[in-house]
Enzyme design. Structure first.
Site, PDB file in Angstrom:
ATOM      1  N   GLU A 197       0.845  -1.202   0.000  1.00 21.85           N
ATOM      2  CA  GLU A 197       0.000   0.000   0.000  1.00 21.85           C
ATOM      3  C   GLU A 197       0.883   1.256   0.000  1.00 21.85           C
ATOM      4  OE1 GLU A 197      -3.164   1.031  -0.211  1.00 21.85           O
ATOM      5  OE2 GLU A 197      -2.453   3.049   0.254  1.00 21.85           O
ATOM      6  N   HIS A 202     -25.230  -2.526   0.040  1.00 21.19           N
ATOM      7  CA  HIS A 202     -26.290  -2.576  -0.975  1.00 21.19           C
ATOM      8  C   HIS A 202     -26.815  -3.996  -1.170  1.00 21.19           C
ATOM      9  CE1 HIS A 202     -25.375   1.487  -2.411  1.00 21.19           C
ATOM     10  NE2 HIS A 202     -24.097   1.182  -2.322  1.00 21.19           N
ATOM     11  N   CYS A 214     -17.756  12.979  23.318  1.00 15.66           N
ATOM     12  CA  CYS A 214     -18.853  13.011  22.337  1.00 15.66           C
ATOM     13  C   CYS A 214     -19.126  11.606  21.810  1.00 15.66           C
ATOM     14  CB  CYS A 214     -18.510  13.919  21.167  1.00 15.66           C
ATOM     15  SG  CYS A 214     -18.135  15.620  21.603  1.00 15.66           S
ATOM     16  N   CYS A 225     -11.473  16.773  23.799  1.00 15.52           N
ATOM     17  CA  CYS A 225     -10.636  15.591  24.015  1.00 15.52           C
ATOM     18  C   CYS A 225      -9.387  15.575  23.149  1.00 15.52           C
ATOM     19  CB  CYS A 225     -11.437  14.326  23.711  1.00 15.52           C
ATOM     20  SG  CYS A 225     -11.791  14.142  21.943  1.00 15.52           S
ATOM     21  N   ALA A 237     -21.225   4.428   2.915  1.00 14.17           N
ATOM     22  CA  ALA A 237     -21.321   3.439   3.990  1.00 14.17           C
ATOM     23  C   ALA A 237     -22.601   2.617   3.931  1.00 14.17           C
ATOM     24  CB  ALA A 237     -21.186   4.114   5.355  1.00 14.17           C
ATOM     25  N   VAL A 277       4.602   1.806  -5.213  1.00 11.94           N
ATOM     26  CA  VAL A 277       5.292   1.095  -6.293  1.00 11.94           C
ATOM     27  C   VAL A 277       5.589   2.118  -7.388  1.00 11.94           C
ATOM     28  CG1 VAL A 277       5.101  -0.719  -8.020  1.00 11.94           C
ATOM     29  CG2 VAL A 277       4.116  -1.047  -5.738  1.00 11.94           C
ATOM     30  N   CYS A 324     -17.526  17.678  18.849  1.00  8.55           N
ATOM     31  CA  CYS A 324     -16.578  18.727  19.244  1.00  8.55           C
ATOM     32  C   CYS A 324     -15.304  18.655  18.425  1.00  8.55           C
ATOM     33  CB  CYS A 324     -16.293  18.690  20.742  1.00  8.55           C
ATOM     34  SG  CYS A 324     -14.882  17.678  21.238  1.00  8.55           S
ATOM     35  N   LYS A 384     -28.269  11.762 -10.387  1.00  6.51           N
ATOM     36  CA  LYS A 384     -28.618  10.759  -9.392  1.00  6.51           C
ATOM     37  C   LYS A 384     -29.209  11.341  -8.117  1.00  6.51           C
ATOM     38  CE  LYS A 384     -26.574   6.437 -10.377  1.00  6.51           C
ATOM     39  NZ  LYS A 384     -25.783   5.323  -9.895  1.00  6.51           N
TER      40      LYS A 384
END
Lengths: 473, 408
Positions: A48, A66, A420, A460, A63, A189, A455, A268
């Site tokens: 990768e 389907h 949160c 945090c 996300a 690569v 937040c 769409k």
């Protein structure tokens, strides 16, 4: 178990040995292929360019898991989405990837769209999806009380689900690595020297030379560029940008289904969907670009999204926006995947995997391994994969901060760091010590959701950063 | 574990601690303060500057914690209230386990946060190097991060006083402040280069921020090179617990709709401090914490919960008003102008009856609240319509309030 991020690539087990198969690209598709290959006694590398798995198109999509109801009937994509959807749903149950089967509604906002619904139902039938049913305006209003005025009806598509797009490639990669695959991150690569008969390919990477007998191109947006490295010029990838808005979790009560647009001549359109994390998603835009790095959002895109979202779900605009992101789909001009095996080259290109890649990923893995076998790769006997259980990021499933027994065993799960998103110190610690640990705060966010809430780090951020820096030192 | 206390206060910042100290001293019984952070004290803990009475922020925070503890309140840190298990029962997660704490009165004092870049819909890429003031100040003041770990050259976005504090924090950490981009044409004085009337229209950079595109007051855009950007101000109440508890919010403040005694419409639930409307100085929040004690004690003694009262409607050049409902005379009313105005006219009417009218002396600024006299609140007809509080500039068109609203 090997994950490398720096240094020279490890040499083969014996002098002159090469990997049996190298998969280039650790997006959801490449990870799925590597995982499928891990079933066999092969030496497999997953390579990768960036510092994490799922860092390209895979991390920024809608996300949705389907059913494939609206694919082009008879296409390879239709088949792999249908198969992959079922495989991923089962795999998610087995490994703990959050999936919520909320179902979808294709909402018609004008007569033309209403007239298109029966055609879409018939198309779903041809794709083997028999569960759709028409929904009248009155029932639609009870199903989705917050819909804007003017909805005339809908086509219900049960079984459409929302899934965690971050855990999925991570689960594949984790399982692949634990089953013996070498994952080389930060390893772009730069050249390929195709091997002749009996000699391995040589991949010239920024971290040295990697030799491999078989080669799989799962480079997503860069599939065409990688093809060119081996002398193939079969298609061009045109990035199609999708910008999305993530609304606050307090908006989750406004929507119960995935609200899909009815595809029409004017494009769409955008969808409104719950996320497994309990947010509401609005998007995507669709803009054809020529820059494969243009993952930024634009003022025009965000304004258009808000205008469209305001018609679908007016109350959504009163809610706070948690995050804005943009992803690029790998469009190739064809209404199907661009998968090609080149047996003479011992090379398979898995290209043109558009927005359905997440759903189809496991089927793509199987299909690709089949193509490799057809091209002469001897797979040998299958063996079981190492088991994996992924940490749950889904709001509909038990999270550690609410697990009394777990906190009793380990108080770190009772120590909420990111308030949160209710991420505990125990989860951050686990992510940092995991098989494929995060390389950045964004990687940590995709594994735990820390800093991913409303937040965005105001409360945090500093504490999470310190934990990350201590944990990766 | 199931437990019961007399008063449960959520949030150990200036408002919550002041309420705890006053209530414990007044003999309210078991007064417990829940703080989700590891240390009590709230935002002043990481405000290393003056402006907290005679103290710097950390000193002020320490003193507030000491006062609450000395008075007999129990201050628990690392204990997060994550939801409700009943009308006055909170679910709590702590390293010691899960708890359900039922109280006779709940005081919400959860404070406020800044809207981050995403919520401001600032387009562009998503590089590292984007901060809010809270993260920046904690990084520098609590964790000691310096230039190497924060950035070399920063742009601060915002025109509220907190922009000045962010710039100062950056400089103390060794970070160069390239500019402050302040969207208001005028506004508070800030050190260093300030681009007034300018907005950040895009973030640029892959991996790490490389610059921000700024549109100036003249409409022209240009790239400001920087590796760090801090989005400051633009406060929103931290109202999650209030909303999940069914506490109605005020449309203008986005905080719980309270009456002059800080009672929400939910019997037994009070709200104080910056949860009510975003940021006021710590001393204002603490004063509200002290002021809520009388009504909490009355509740513990069995006093009836008042009805909804008369709604307060801010109009003209007002962004919000607090309290949001009048159930009797109000000891104090806070008003926040949306614009800078010279000698504006303040009018209070109910059903076309003028309750109060005055031309305010001098200048009002959008970063500072107004505290008009409140004698007129005794004249409000409890059976009448909404009390309209209106601010109008001299000769200038009234500016409508920003269209941020949430129906409830």
């Amino acid at each position: 178990m090997t994950v490398t991020r720096r240094g020279a690539l490890p040499d083969g087990p014996g002098p002159g040995a090469a990997y049996d198969v190298t998969v280039v690209g650790a997006g959801v598709v490449g990870c799925a292929i590597a995982r499928e290959l891990a079933r066999y006694s092969l030496r497999v590398a997953l390579v990768e360019a960036s510092g994490d798995v799922g860092e390209g198109s895979s991390k920024a999509n809608t996300a949705i898991l389907h059913t494939g109801f609206d694919a082009v009937p008879g296409s390879l994509e239709a088949r792999l989405v249908r198969e992959g959807g079922r495989l991923l749903a089962a795999y998610a149950r087995e490994t703990g990837i959050p999936v919520e089967p909320v179902g979808a509604l294709l909402v018609a906002w004008d007569e033309e769209q209403l007239a298109a619904l029966p055609r879409l139902a018939a198309k779903a039938e041809r794709n083997g999806h028999h569960g759709t049913r028409p929904v009248g305006a009155a029932e639609l209003r009870t199903l989705e009380p917050h819909l804007g005025p003017g909805a005339l009806g809908a086509l219900a598509v049960p079984d459409e689900s929302v899934v965690c797009p971050w855990t999925t490639p991570l689960a594949y990669a984790t399982q692949a690595v634990r089953s013996g695959v070498d994952l080389h991150l930060d390893c772009p690569v730069e050249k390929v020297r195709p091997g002749g008969p009996g000699t391995p390919h040589r991949l010239i990477t920024r971290r040295g030379v990697l030799r491999t007998r078989y080669l799989v191109n799962a480079c997503g947006l860069y599939a065409d560029a990688f093809d060119a490295l081996v002398g193939r010029y079969d298609f061009t990838v045109t990035p199609r940008r999708g910008q999305l808005l993530v609304f606050d979790k307090l908006a989750r009560g406004l929507v119960r289904h995935i609200l899909l647009p009815v595809p029409g001549v004017l494009g769409k359109g955008v969808l409104v969907a719950p996320t497994v994390y309990g947010n509401v998603l609005l998007g995507p835009t669709a803009e054809d670009l020529d820059d494969k790095t243009a993952t930024g959002s634009t003022a025009e895109g965000l304004a258009a999204l808000r205008a469209q979202g305001g018609r679908i779900l007016p109350a959504l605009l009163d809610e706070e926006v948690t995050a804005v992101y943009a992803g690029l789909r790998a469009a190739t001009g064809a209404e199907d995947y661009r998968i090609a095996a080149h047996p003479g080259l011992r090379y398979v290109t898995v290209g043109g995997i558009r927005s359905t890649g997440l759903t189809a990923s496991l089927a793509l893995g199987r299909h690709t391994v089949g193509l490799l076998a057809d091209a002469g790769l001897e797979l040998g006997p299958e063996r079981p994969l190492a088991p994996v259980t992924m940490p749950n990021l889904g709001e509909a499933f038990p999270r550690p901060y609410r697990d009394a027994a777990r906190i009793a065993r380990d108080p770190a799960y009772g120590e909420i760091v990111c308030h949160c998103e209710r991420v505990t110190r125990g989860e951050i610690r686990d992510a940092l010590a995991s098989t494929v640990p995060p390389a950045s705060l964004d990687g940590l966010r995709r594994r735990t959701r820390a800093r991913g809430g409303r937040c965005q780090g105001f409360s945090c951020g500093a504490a999470v950063r310190v934990l990350f820096e201590e944990g990766t030192r | 574990m199931e437990r019961a206390v007399d008063v449960l206060i959520v949030g150990a910042g200036p408002a919550g601690l002041a309420a705890a100290a006053r209530l414990a001293a007044a003999g309210a019984g078991r007064v417990e303060v829940l703080e989700r952070e590891r240390t009590a004290g709230g935002v002043p803990r990481h405000c290393a500057r003056g402006g907290f009475g005679a103290f710097t922020g950390p000193g002020y925070a320490r003193r507030a914690v000491r006062a609450a503890v000395r008075a007999g309140a129990v201050v628990r840190t690392g204990a997060g209230a994550t939801g409700w298990a009943g009308p006055l029962t909170l679910e709590v997660t702590a390293p010691t386990g899960l708890e359900r704490i039922t109280a006779r009165a709940v005081v919400l004092a959860t404070g406020a946060r800044e809207r981050p870049r995403g919520a401001r819909l600032v387009p562009g890429s998503r590089p590292a190097g984007v901060f809010g003031t809270g993260e920046l100040q904690q990084s520098v003041e609590l964790f000691g991060l310096r230039r190497e770990r924060i950035g070399r050259r920063a742009v601060v976005v915002g025109s509220e006083p907190v922009a000045r504090h962010a710039a100062r924090t950056l400089r103390r950490a060794g970070v160069t402040v390239a500019a402050v981009v302040a969207d208001r044409p005028r506004g508070p004085r800030l050190p260093g280069p300030v681009l007034r009337g300018a907005t950040v229209v895009e973030l640029v950079g892959r991996g790490r921020l490389s610059g921000v595109v700024v549109r100036g007051a003249d409409g022209r855009t240009g790239l400001l090179r920087c590796d760090t950007v801090v989005f400051t101000g633009d406060w929103i109440p931290e109202h999650e617990l209030a909303r999940t508890g069914g506490v109605p919010l005020d449309r203008a403040t986005l905080g719980p709709a309270v009456d002059p005694a800080f009672r929400t419409p939910v019997p037994g639930v009070f709200a104080v401090g910056n949860l009510l409307r975003g940021v006021e100085p710590a001393v204002v929040a603490a004063a509200e914490g002290r002021a809520v004690a009388a009504a909490v004690l009355a509740r513990l003694a069995g006093a009836p919960w008042p009805g909804p009262g008369v709604p307060v409607a801010p109009e003209g050049a007002l962004r919000w008003a607090s309290p949001n409902r009048l159930t009797g005379p109000a000891p104090a009313v806070l008003l926040r102008p949306a614009d800078r105005l010279v000698r504006p006219l303040l009018t209070v009417t109910q059903d076309d009856r003028i309750l109060y009218e005055a031309r305010l002396p001098g200048l009002v600024e959008p970063h500072r609240s107004l505290r008009p006299p409140t004698g007129w609140t005794a004249d409000v007809d409890p059976a009448g319509g909404p009390v309209v509080i209106r601010l109008d500039g001299t000769g200038a068109r009234p500016t409508p309030a920003p269209a941020r609203s949430r129906p409830h």
